[in-house]
Design a protein around this motif. Structure first.
Motif, PDB file in Angstrom:
ATOM      1  N   UNK A  12      12.796 -32.779 -38.603  1.00 44.00           N
ATOM      2  CA  UNK A  12      12.330 -31.224 -37.598  1.00 44.00           C
ATOM      3  C   UNK A  12      11.049 -30.811 -37.680  1.00 44.00           C
ATOM      4  N   UNK A  13       9.822 -32.027 -38.826  1.00 42.85           N
ATOM      5  CA  UNK A  13       8.386 -31.420 -38.329  1.00 42.85           C
ATOM      6  C   UNK A  13       8.232 -32.106 -36.941  1.00 42.85           C
ATOM      7  N   UNK A  14       8.809 -33.685 -36.907  1.00 43.03           N
ATOM      8  CA  UNK A  14       8.112 -34.405 -36.056  1.00 43.03           C
ATOM      9  C   UNK A  14       8.538 -33.730 -34.651  1.00 43.03           C
ATOM     10  N   UNK A  15       9.641 -33.669 -34.408  1.00 38.83           N
ATOM     11  CA  UNK A  15      10.957 -33.103 -33.725  1.00 38.83           C
ATOM     12  C   UNK A  15       9.888 -31.769 -32.907  1.00 38.83           C
ATOM     13  N   UNK A  16       9.246 -30.843 -34.091  1.00 38.71           N
ATOM     14  CA  UNK A  16       8.424 -29.894 -33.796  1.00 38.71           C
ATOM     15  C   UNK A  16       7.758 -29.999 -33.127  1.00 38.71           C
ATOM     16  N   UNK A  17       6.452 -31.190 -33.378  1.00 42.64           N
ATOM     17  CA  UNK A  17       5.421 -31.497 -33.015  1.00 42.64           C
ATOM     18  C   UNK A  17       5.590 -32.287 -31.813  1.00 42.64           C
ATOM     19  N   UNK A  18       6.933 -32.923 -31.151  1.00 41.54           N
ATOM     20  CA  UNK A  18       6.612 -33.437 -30.249  1.00 41.54           C
ATOM     21  C   UNK A  18       7.275 -32.219 -29.443  1.00 41.54           C
ATOM     22  N   UNK A  19       8.022 -31.537 -29.737  1.00 36.97           N
ATOM     23  CA  UNK A  19       8.124 -30.175 -29.097  1.00 36.97           C
ATOM     24  C   UNK A  19       6.952 -29.666 -27.944  1.00 36.97           C
ATOM     25  N   UNK A  20       6.274 -29.307 -28.496  1.00 32.49           N
ATOM     26  CA  UNK A  20       4.720 -28.310 -28.414  1.00 32.49           C
ATOM     27  C   UNK A  20       3.583 -29.813 -28.469  1.00 32.49           C
ATOM     28  N   UNK A  21       3.501 -30.578 -27.678  1.00 33.58           N
ATOM     29  CA  UNK A  21       2.730 -31.574 -27.247  1.00 33.58           C
ATOM     30  C   UNK A  21       3.513 -31.532 -25.954  1.00 33.58           C
ATOM     31  N   UNK A  22       4.864 -31.537 -26.031  1.00 30.41           N
ATOM     32  CA  UNK A  22       4.979 -31.614 -24.510  1.00 30.41           C
ATOM     33  C   UNK A  22       4.629 -29.401 -23.918  1.00 30.41           C
ATOM     34  N   UNK A  23       5.523 -29.145 -24.636  1.00 33.59           N
ATOM     35  CA  UNK A  23       4.478 -27.545 -23.963  1.00 33.59           C
ATOM     36  C   UNK A  23       3.523 -27.913 -23.622  1.00 33.59           C
TER      37      UNK A  23
END
Lengths: 247, 318
Positions: A12-23
């Motif tokens: 979840x943390x890694x996906x959140x990081x990916x999400x916010x890199x994108x955002x």
């Protein structure tokens, strides 16, 4: 259970990081993607403070986590779970001690001061050795810069690798590429279809059952007054029977 | 006096990893070149490269923001601290207790986050390729890494690296299936995280296969020097981690005389040399895989680490 939960937490943390890199990367970085974005200007300091305050609070939370964990303790206990972290107390105000018999294993303040010291040292040393000069030039992009802003990554292309890896399993993702034959003037198309498996697998069938039952029971609404009274009476009797049986 | 020696040992360690990291890169390059029957560059070549880059004036793209300029410093500092907090030649160093393995994983994750953002800053297609692929790799490598941490922590009863090293050094742990699985998983994660060959090629010049190099394509001068130094430090950190957990021989336990430290440093250098040579041999023996086969590779690491944890839960002796 704990390791599996921990691994899921890391996912979840890694996906959140990916999400916010994108955002952040799509919204704030890169070249302007539209004329309106090119004409954008900075907002007033008060509006910026609205973003700055939570950011500073995040940093404080990371540097001094123990008081917050102490505050969360009663909540965990109220949920009926055993609070596995001991009371951090005044002595452990600066550091986190998951196991009280050992010394702290996370000390935010020490790490933060380490970071600040090492970062400052690096910056000073690099500027001493290499000078502080800087030149602005055109974008390099490996020799083929294209000024069109549409060559940049978009939100969809940014998430494509993760969608390809996890999409088929979690979202039943389907990608279809329509490539027209040579000399065909139609544009090539990439279609992505995503299915929310929880919605389709659990909620949709449940909603279907409820709706079907409602359809079946609908005729009851259109009865004569005598039949209504009989229905009410029957419900009353059956409820009484149920209470009597329950004693 | 004791505090002074401890403080000195900690400082020595910080600068030891910083100074040794380019040498390790040079060593793996040299061994790899020799295995390919080439002469290979000099062992000290990475130092010269870093020095040359450091002295060069950086050329910044016209639209680069403050984030692009600060990211190299953030990346370098966090990775340097992470590398300095892995026990290398002695276990009980002064600030070893301030962090544990989970914080270490978080530090490395933060560095990757900063670099991925910097890759998107200029707004080029290659930066986007690099950032999106890096986040994909990270989303699989991080859970695998944490599961390895859990396996080791279950065994040693602590997530603190010094405590783990001392436990494995002094307790009769023996040969364990779970530890072997964890070692394999950690090696796979290390290869993916350091952009080594089956996952990424550090010497590639073909943009479409780049992951890490595509992200840093726009960097030059001292910024590039910091990023290159950070990747060397990251490799050192991961190899030190492998050595600290799985081969803790020759590490000086806490509370011993300071005169033993040089011995520990020698043991660490020997371990690094061996692991670096093994990495070069592995890279030589295998071809780079397609980007979308990387998830299978990292999924393997995830399954192995999960099996390791599961085995420890099922049986205390495995």
């Amino acid at each position: 259970m704990i390791p599996a939960a921990g691994a899921l937490l890391a996912l979840a943390a890694a996906l959140a990081a990916a999400c916010f890199v994108r955002f952040y990367g799509i919204a704030f970085l890169g070249r302007p993607r539209s004329p309106e974005a090119a004409a954008a200007h900075e907002v007033d300091p008060v509006s910026r403070a609205g973003l700055l305050v939570p950011a500073v609070l995040c940093l404080l939370l990371g540097v001094f986590p123990a008081p917050v964990i102490d505050l969360l303790g009663p909540v965990v206990t109220a949920l009926g779970l055993e609070s596995s972290l001991p009371e951090q107390g005044v002595a452990g105000w600066l550091s986190l001690q998951p196991l009280p018999e050992r010394r702290a294993s996370y000390d935010g303040l020490v790490l933060f001061s380490f970071l600040v010291l090492a970062g400052g040292f690096t910056a000073i040393l690099v500027h001493r050795l290499g000078g502080a000069g800087l030149r602005r030039g055109p974008v390099w992009d490996c020799g083929y810069p294209d000024p069109a802003p549409s060559t940049q990554y978009t939100a969809a292309s940014m998430s494509q690798p993760i969608r390809r890896v996890m999409g088929p399993l979690l979202l039943a993702a389907e990608e279809r590429v329509t490539m027209p034959a040579p000399l065909d003037p139609r544009p090539a198309r990439l279609e992505v279809r995503l299915v929310d498996r929880v919605l389709e697998g659990i909620y949709r069938p449940l909603v279907g059952i409820v709706l079907a039952a409602a359809d079946r029971l609908n005729p009851i609404q259109f009865q004569t007054i005598r039949r209504y009274l009989v229905l009410v009476f029957l419900v009353l009797v059956s409820l009484l029977v149920l209470t009597a049986a329950g004693r | 006096m004791r505090l002074l020696v401890d403080l000195l040992a900690q400082g020595v360690k910080m600068f030891l990893v910083l100074l040794a990291a380019p040498l390790l890169t040079g060593w793996t390059r040299k061994v790899r070149a020799r295995l390919l029957r080439r002469q290979g560059p000099d062992l000290l070549q990475p130092y010269r490269d870093l020095w040359r880059l450091l002295r060069k004036e950086p050329v910044l793209a016209e639209n680069a923001s403050w984030l692009f300029r600060t990211a190299p410093y953030l990346v370098f500092t966090t990775i340097w601290i992470a590398a300095a907090l892995v026990p290398t030649y002695a276990t009980g160093l002064l600030f070893g207790w301030a962090t544990d393995l989970i914080a270490l994983v978080a530090f490395l994750g933060f560095a990757r986050f900063a670099l991925a953002l910097a890759g998107m800053d200029i707004g080029t297609a290659f930066g986007g390729i690099g950032s999106s692929r890096e986040t994909m790799i990270a989303s699989l490598a991080e859970p695998a890494m944490l599961l390895v941490v859990f396996t080791v922590a279950l065994l040693a009863g602590s997530t603190q690296l010094s405590a783990i090293a001392e436990f494995l050094l002094h307790e009769p742990v023996g040969l364990r299936v779970s530890l072997a699985l964890a070692l394999l998983a950690l090696l796979m994660v290390a290869i993916a995280e350091n952009a080594r060959i089956p996952v990424d090629n550090p010497t590639t010049h073909l943009e479409l296969t780049m992951v890490h190099e595509a992200m840093v394509l726009e960097y030059s001068g001292r910024h590039l020097a910091l990023i290159e130094a950070a990747s060397a430090l990251k490799l050192t950190a991961y190899l030190s981690l492998v050595a600290c957990i799985f081969f803790p021989f020759g590490m000086i336990p806490s509370g011993s005389s300071a005169f033993l430290y040089p011995l520990g440093i020698l043991a660490w250098i020997a371990k690094m040399a061996m692991l670096g040579a093994a990495l070069a041999g592995f890279e030589k023996a295998i071809a780079k895989m397609r980007v979308f086969r990387v998830p299978e590779f990292l999924g393997g690491a995830l399954v192995l680490s999960f099996l390791g944890t599961l085995l420890l839960f099922v049986s205390r002796v495995l």
